[in-house]
Scaffold this active site. Structure first.
Site, PDB file in Angstrom:
ATOM      1  N   ARG A 106      -6.974   5.149   6.614  1.00 29.41           N
ATOM      2  CA  ARG A 106      -8.361   5.185   7.057  1.00 29.41           C
ATOM      3  C   ARG A 106      -8.726   3.959   7.871  1.00 29.41           C
ATOM      4  O   ARG A 106      -8.239   2.855   7.634  1.00 29.41           O
ATOM      5  CB  ARG A 106      -9.344   5.346   5.886  1.00 29.41           C
ATOM      6  CG  ARG A 106      -9.768   4.110   5.122  1.00 29.41           C
ATOM      7  CD  ARG A 106      -8.691   3.534   4.213  1.00 29.41           C
ATOM      8  NE  ARG A 106      -7.969   4.537   3.468  1.00 29.41           N
ATOM      9  CZ  ARG A 106      -8.355   4.978   2.277  1.00 29.41           C
ATOM     10  NH1 ARG A 106      -9.415   4.475   1.705  1.00 29.41           N
ATOM     11  NH2 ARG A 106      -7.632   5.862   1.628  1.00 29.41           N
TER      12      ARG A 106
ATOM     13  N   GLY B 136      -7.917   0.248   8.154  1.00 31.68           N
ATOM     14  CA  GLY B 136      -6.595  -0.018   8.711  1.00 31.68           C
ATOM     15  C   GLY B 136      -5.592  -0.128   7.579  1.00 31.68           C
ATOM     16  O   GLY B 136      -4.786  -1.060   7.521  1.00 31.68           O
ATOM     17  N   HIS B 137      -5.675   0.806   6.635  1.00 34.92           N
ATOM     18  CA  HIS B 137      -4.701   0.853   5.550  1.00 34.92           C
ATOM     19  C   HIS B 137      -4.761   2.217   4.864  1.00 34.92           C
ATOM     20  O   HIS B 137      -5.683   3.005   5.080  1.00 34.92           O
ATOM     21  CB  HIS B 137      -4.962  -0.265   4.528  1.00 34.92           C
ATOM     22  CG  HIS B 137      -6.325  -0.239   3.915  1.00 34.92           C
ATOM     23  ND1 HIS B 137      -7.328  -1.103   4.270  1.00 34.92           N
ATOM     24  CD2 HIS B 137      -6.842   0.567   2.971  1.00 34.92           C
ATOM     25  CE1 HIS B 137      -8.406  -0.831   3.571  1.00 34.92           C
ATOM     26  NE2 HIS B 137      -8.136   0.181   2.776  1.00 34.92           N
ATOM     27  N   GLY B 138      -3.763   2.461   4.046  1.00 32.79           N
ATOM     28  CA  GLY B 138      -3.740   3.649   3.201  1.00 32.79           C
ATOM     29  C   GLY B 138      -3.551   3.215   1.760  1.00 32.79           C
ATOM     30  O   GLY B 138      -3.256   2.044   1.482  1.00 32.79           O
TER      31      GLY B 138
END
Ligand code: T46
Length: 136
Positions: free
Chosen positions: A99, A52-54
């Site tokens: 992702r 839950g981040h890039g």
């Protein structure tokens, strides 16, 4: 900027013997960046979702050292699901990709070889900020 199609599955070299197998990664030979950090996720409860981040700059090789799990990659326009279940495959995640991770099997180990040391400044943790970055 990279797209999800740039994030490919890499076949890692395997040295076989009757006593088992070994896969080796060396900077600039079997991996296209200098490895600055290694970490691994384990004891992940089933049904748990991570990620839950890039990342702005970070590049990674992700390997299912044991068990299996699924990565959902997102470049702000397209998404791609990648199922990893064998230690002779690596998922190459390029910079600027969102992702999420799910479906960790019991006892799975997610090994990550990373191109940078840890810094929270390299994270995009808000999806709207990520979309703005991708659309800028
Ligand atoms: C990714 C997937 C596969 C650190 O202090 N140092 C580190 O090197 C890392 C990776 C994490 N942390 C701290 C930061 C957070 O407080 O550990 C906590 C959880 O980290 P994160 O939110 O990054 O965890 P995941 O499992 O969602 O993601 C990690 C990687 O950070 C990420 O790049 O692609 O594994």
């Amino acid at each position: 900027m990279y797209s999800v199609e740039d994030c490919k599955i890499i076949d890692l070299p395997v040295i076989h013997s009757e006593q088992g197998k070994i896969s080796v990664l060396q900077n600039h030979e079997t991996i296209p960046f200098d490895i600055k950090r290694v970490y691994y996720l384990y004891d992940v409860p089933m049904n748990s979702e991570r990620g839950g981040h890039g990342h702005y700059e970070l590049e990674q090789y992700v390997i299912a050292a044991s068990g299996s799990f699924t990565f959902i990659l997102d470049d702000g326009h397209s998404k791609k699901e990648v199922f990893l279940n064998h230690p002779n495959k690596a998922l190459h995640i390029k910079p600027g990709i969102w992702r999420e991770m799910k479906d960790f099997s019991s006892g799975s180990v997610c090994l990550v070889l990373a191109s940078m040391e840890y810094t929270e400044e390299d994270y995009m943790r808000d999806y709207n900020d990520f979309k703005k970055y991708r659309n800028a």
